[in-house]
Write a protein that holds these residues in place. Sequence first.
Motif, PDB file in Angstrom:
ATOM      1  N   ALA A  95       3.356 -26.785  18.876  1.00  0.00           N
ATOM      2  CA  ALA A  95       1.920 -27.019  18.979  1.00  0.00           C
ATOM      3  C   ALA A  95       1.355 -26.191  20.133  1.00  0.00           C
ATOM      4  O   ALA A  95       1.959 -26.088  21.194  1.00  0.00           O
ATOM      5  CB  ALA A  95       1.656 -28.500  19.206  1.00  0.00           C
ATOM      6  N   HIS A  96       0.207 -25.614  19.901  1.00  0.00           N
ATOM      7  CA  HIS A  96      -0.472 -24.845  20.940  1.00  0.00           C
ATOM      8  C   HIS A  96      -1.525 -25.749  21.581  1.00  0.00           C
ATOM      9  O   HIS A  96      -2.163 -26.538  20.890  1.00  0.00           O
ATOM     10  CB  HIS A  96      -1.131 -23.603  20.328  1.00  0.00           C
ATOM     11  CG  HIS A  96      -1.605 -22.623  21.339  1.00  0.00           C
ATOM     12  ND1 HIS A  96      -2.837 -22.717  21.903  1.00  0.00           N
ATOM     13  CD2 HIS A  96      -1.006 -21.553  21.898  1.00  0.00           C
ATOM     14  CE1 HIS A  96      -2.994 -21.737  22.774  1.00  0.00           C
ATOM     15  NE2 HIS A  96      -1.894 -21.010  22.782  1.00  0.00           N
ATOM     16  N   PRO A  97      -1.714 -25.636  22.890  1.00  0.00           N
ATOM     17  CA  PRO A  97      -2.686 -26.514  23.546  1.00  0.00           C
ATOM     18  C   PRO A  97      -4.140 -26.271  23.125  1.00  0.00           C
ATOM     19  O   PRO A  97      -4.966 -27.166  23.235  1.00  0.00           O
ATOM     20  CB  PRO A  97      -2.508 -26.211  25.035  1.00  0.00           C
ATOM     21  CG  PRO A  97      -1.759 -24.941  25.117  1.00  0.00           C
ATOM     22  CD  PRO A  97      -1.008 -24.786  23.839  1.00  0.00           C
ATOM     23  N   SER A  98      -4.449 -25.088  22.626  1.00  0.00           N
ATOM     24  CA  SER A  98      -5.813 -24.801  22.181  1.00  0.00           C
ATOM     25  C   SER A  98      -6.015 -25.308  20.766  1.00  0.00           C
ATOM     26  O   SER A  98      -5.173 -25.078  19.897  1.00  0.00           O
ATOM     27  CB  SER A  98      -6.084 -23.298  22.213  1.00  0.00           C
ATOM     28  OG  SER A  98      -5.929 -22.785  23.505  1.00  0.00           O
ATOM     29  N   PRO A  99      -7.145 -25.977  20.507  1.00  0.00           N
ATOM     30  CA  PRO A  99      -7.413 -26.425  19.140  1.00  0.00           C
ATOM     31  C   PRO A  99      -7.661 -25.217  18.238  1.00  0.00           C
ATOM     32  O   PRO A  99      -8.208 -24.204  18.661  1.00  0.00           O
ATOM     33  CB  PRO A  99      -8.677 -27.276  19.280  1.00  0.00           C
ATOM     34  CG  PRO A  99      -9.317 -26.817  20.544  1.00  0.00           C
ATOM     35  CD  PRO A  99      -8.216 -26.325  21.435  1.00  0.00           C
ATOM     36  N   GLY A 100      -7.237 -25.321  17.011  1.00  0.00           N
ATOM     37  CA  GLY A 100      -7.480 -24.248  16.059  1.00  0.00           C
ATOM     38  C   GLY A 100      -6.459 -23.131  16.063  1.00  0.00           C
ATOM     39  O   GLY A 100      -6.597 -22.170  15.335  1.00  0.00           O
ATOM     40  N   VAL A 101      -5.421 -23.238  16.903  1.00  0.00           N
ATOM     41  CA  VAL A 101      -4.365 -22.236  16.928  1.00  0.00           C
ATOM     42  C   VAL A 101      -3.143 -22.804  16.237  1.00  0.00           C
ATOM     43  O   VAL A 101      -2.626 -23.838  16.634  1.00  0.00           O
ATOM     44  CB  VAL A 101      -4.010 -21.798  18.368  1.00  0.00           C
ATOM     45  CG1 VAL A 101      -2.841 -20.823  18.356  1.00  0.00           C
ATOM     46  CG2 VAL A 101      -5.212 -21.176  19.054  1.00  0.00           C
ATOM     47  N   GLN A 102      -2.692 -22.129  15.196  1.00  0.00           N
ATOM     48  CA  GLN A 102      -1.500 -22.556  14.471  1.00  0.00           C
ATOM     49  C   GLN A 102      -0.347 -21.635  14.840  1.00  0.00           C
ATOM     50  O   GLN A 102      -0.449 -20.422  14.701  1.00  0.00           O
ATOM     51  CB  GLN A 102      -1.739 -22.505  12.962  1.00  0.00           C
ATOM     52  CG  GLN A 102      -0.544 -22.939  12.153  1.00  0.00           C
ATOM     53  CD  GLN A 102      -0.816 -22.883  10.656  1.00  0.00           C
ATOM     54  OE1 GLN A 102      -1.958 -22.868  10.212  1.00  0.00           O
ATOM     55  NE2 GLN A 102       0.251 -22.851   9.879  1.00  0.00           N
ATOM     56  N   ILE A 103       0.746 -22.214  15.321  1.00  0.00           N
ATOM     57  CA  ILE A 103       1.930 -21.420  15.664  1.00  0.00           C
ATOM     58  C   ILE A 103       2.808 -21.299  14.423  1.00  0.00           C
ATOM     59  O   ILE A 103       3.091 -22.285  13.740  1.00  0.00           O
ATOM     60  CB  ILE A 103       2.712 -22.046  16.834  1.00  0.00           C
ATOM     61  CG1 ILE A 103       1.853 -21.982  18.095  1.00  0.00           C
ATOM     62  CG2 ILE A 103       4.031 -21.316  17.048  1.00  0.00           C
ATOM     63  CD1 ILE A 103       2.496 -22.578  19.332  1.00  0.00           C
ATOM     64  N   ILE A 104       3.227 -20.058  14.140  1.00  0.00           N
ATOM     65  CA  ILE A 104       4.025 -19.768  12.957  1.00  0.00           C
ATOM     66  C   ILE A 104       5.258 -18.989  13.397  1.00  0.00           C
ATOM     67  O   ILE A 104       5.152 -18.023  14.150  1.00  0.00           O
ATOM     68  CB  ILE A 104       3.217 -18.924  11.940  1.00  0.00           C
ATOM     69  CG1 ILE A 104       1.896 -19.613  11.601  1.00  0.00           C
ATOM     70  CG2 ILE A 104       4.036 -18.642  10.692  1.00  0.00           C
ATOM     71  CD1 ILE A 104       0.891 -18.709  10.911  1.00  0.00           C
ATOM     72  N   SER A 105       6.412 -19.380  12.918  1.00  0.00           N
ATOM     73  CA  SER A 105       7.639 -18.667  13.234  1.00  0.00           C
ATOM     74  C   SER A 105       7.635 -17.309  12.525  1.00  0.00           C
ATOM     75  O   SER A 105       7.309 -17.226  11.336  1.00  0.00           O
ATOM     76  CB  SER A 105       8.854 -19.475  12.789  1.00  0.00           C
ATOM     77  OG  SER A 105      10.035 -18.746  13.021  1.00  0.00           O
ATOM     78  N   PRO A 106       7.993 -16.228  13.229  1.00  0.00           N
ATOM     79  CA  PRO A 106       7.940 -14.897  12.608  1.00  0.00           C
ATOM     80  C   PRO A 106       8.949 -14.683  11.483  1.00  0.00           C
ATOM     81  O   PRO A 106       8.784 -13.765  10.685  1.00  0.00           O
ATOM     82  CB  PRO A 106       8.206 -13.945  13.766  1.00  0.00           C
ATOM     83  CG  PRO A 106       8.805 -14.745  14.836  1.00  0.00           C
ATOM     84  CD  PRO A 106       8.376 -16.160  14.625  1.00  0.00           C
ATOM     85  N   ASP A 107       9.959 -15.534  11.389  1.00  0.00           N
ATOM     86  CA  ASP A 107      10.917 -15.372  10.296  1.00  0.00           C
ATOM     87  C   ASP A 107      10.516 -16.167   9.050  1.00  0.00           C
ATOM     88  O   ASP A 107      11.211 -16.139   8.046  1.00  0.00           O
ATOM     89  CB  ASP A 107      12.332 -15.723  10.745  1.00  0.00           C
ATOM     90  CG  ASP A 107      12.463 -17.157  11.211  1.00  0.00           C
ATOM     91  OD1 ASP A 107      11.450 -17.879  11.279  1.00  0.00           O
ATOM     92  OD2 ASP A 107      13.601 -17.555  11.539  1.00  0.00           O
ATOM     93  N   ASN A 108       9.373 -16.842   9.117  1.00  0.00           N
ATOM     94  CA  ASN A 108       8.887 -17.601   7.972  1.00  0.00           C
ATOM     95  C   ASN A 108       7.772 -16.802   7.283  1.00  0.00           C
ATOM     96  O   ASN A 108       6.582 -17.064   7.467  1.00  0.00           O
ATOM     97  CB  ASN A 108       8.378 -18.971   8.412  1.00  0.00           C
ATOM     98  CG  ASN A 108       8.123 -19.888   7.239  1.00  0.00           C
ATOM     99  OD1 ASN A 108       7.907 -19.440   6.118  1.00  0.00           O
ATOM    100  ND2 ASN A 108       8.135 -21.184   7.497  1.00  0.00           N
TER     101      ASN A 108
END
Length: 191
Positions: A95-108
């Motif tokens: 989870a990123h502390p900023s709202p609206g930021v989605q963290i995605i793994s680069p191998d996905n």
Amino acid sequence: MASRTATITRTDNGHNGHSRKALARGRLGQYRVVVVCVRGNVSVKETMRQILADELGPMETAPILVLGPTPPEDVITTPSTRVGWVTFVDGTSAAHPSPGVQIISPDNFLEVNLFIEKAAEGEGPQVILGDFLDNVIKSSSSSESFYSFFCQLASRVRIKKRTAVLVIKEDIHDRSMVEIVKRFADVVLEF
């Protein structure tokens, strides 16, 4: 019918110390896949800021940012900007502390493509800007899997009639991977 790729190199300055624009303001929207190759000590972060300010100019809708090495807080955005951060996580905190930021793994690869597809829903012109390819290439198991991913990405951008401006740090990757990216480009900008 094969598409024609133009390569524009930005290496010199115009009059009064101002940089020449690679393309006139607002012209990048005429293309679907724009690849920006950065080499040497040219800053990817500053190049993306310059593209947002100079090349894209004011837009009706906020750009979709799909970032990689550049963290979201380093790129000026509006509250309505959708941001995917394709970065390496340790598995414990996605989870990123900023709202609206989605963290995605680069191998996905699937999740990266689905984020872009979902974020680009709607009508009207939309621009996708990002430097996520550096992280995706580094985590790719083979050039074949990266080719398949990038082919799907370019096809989705074209079908949705969007403009993707993809920044890649050219000199940190094998030439074959960079050539895959350039192959799908309508225009290649070199910095």
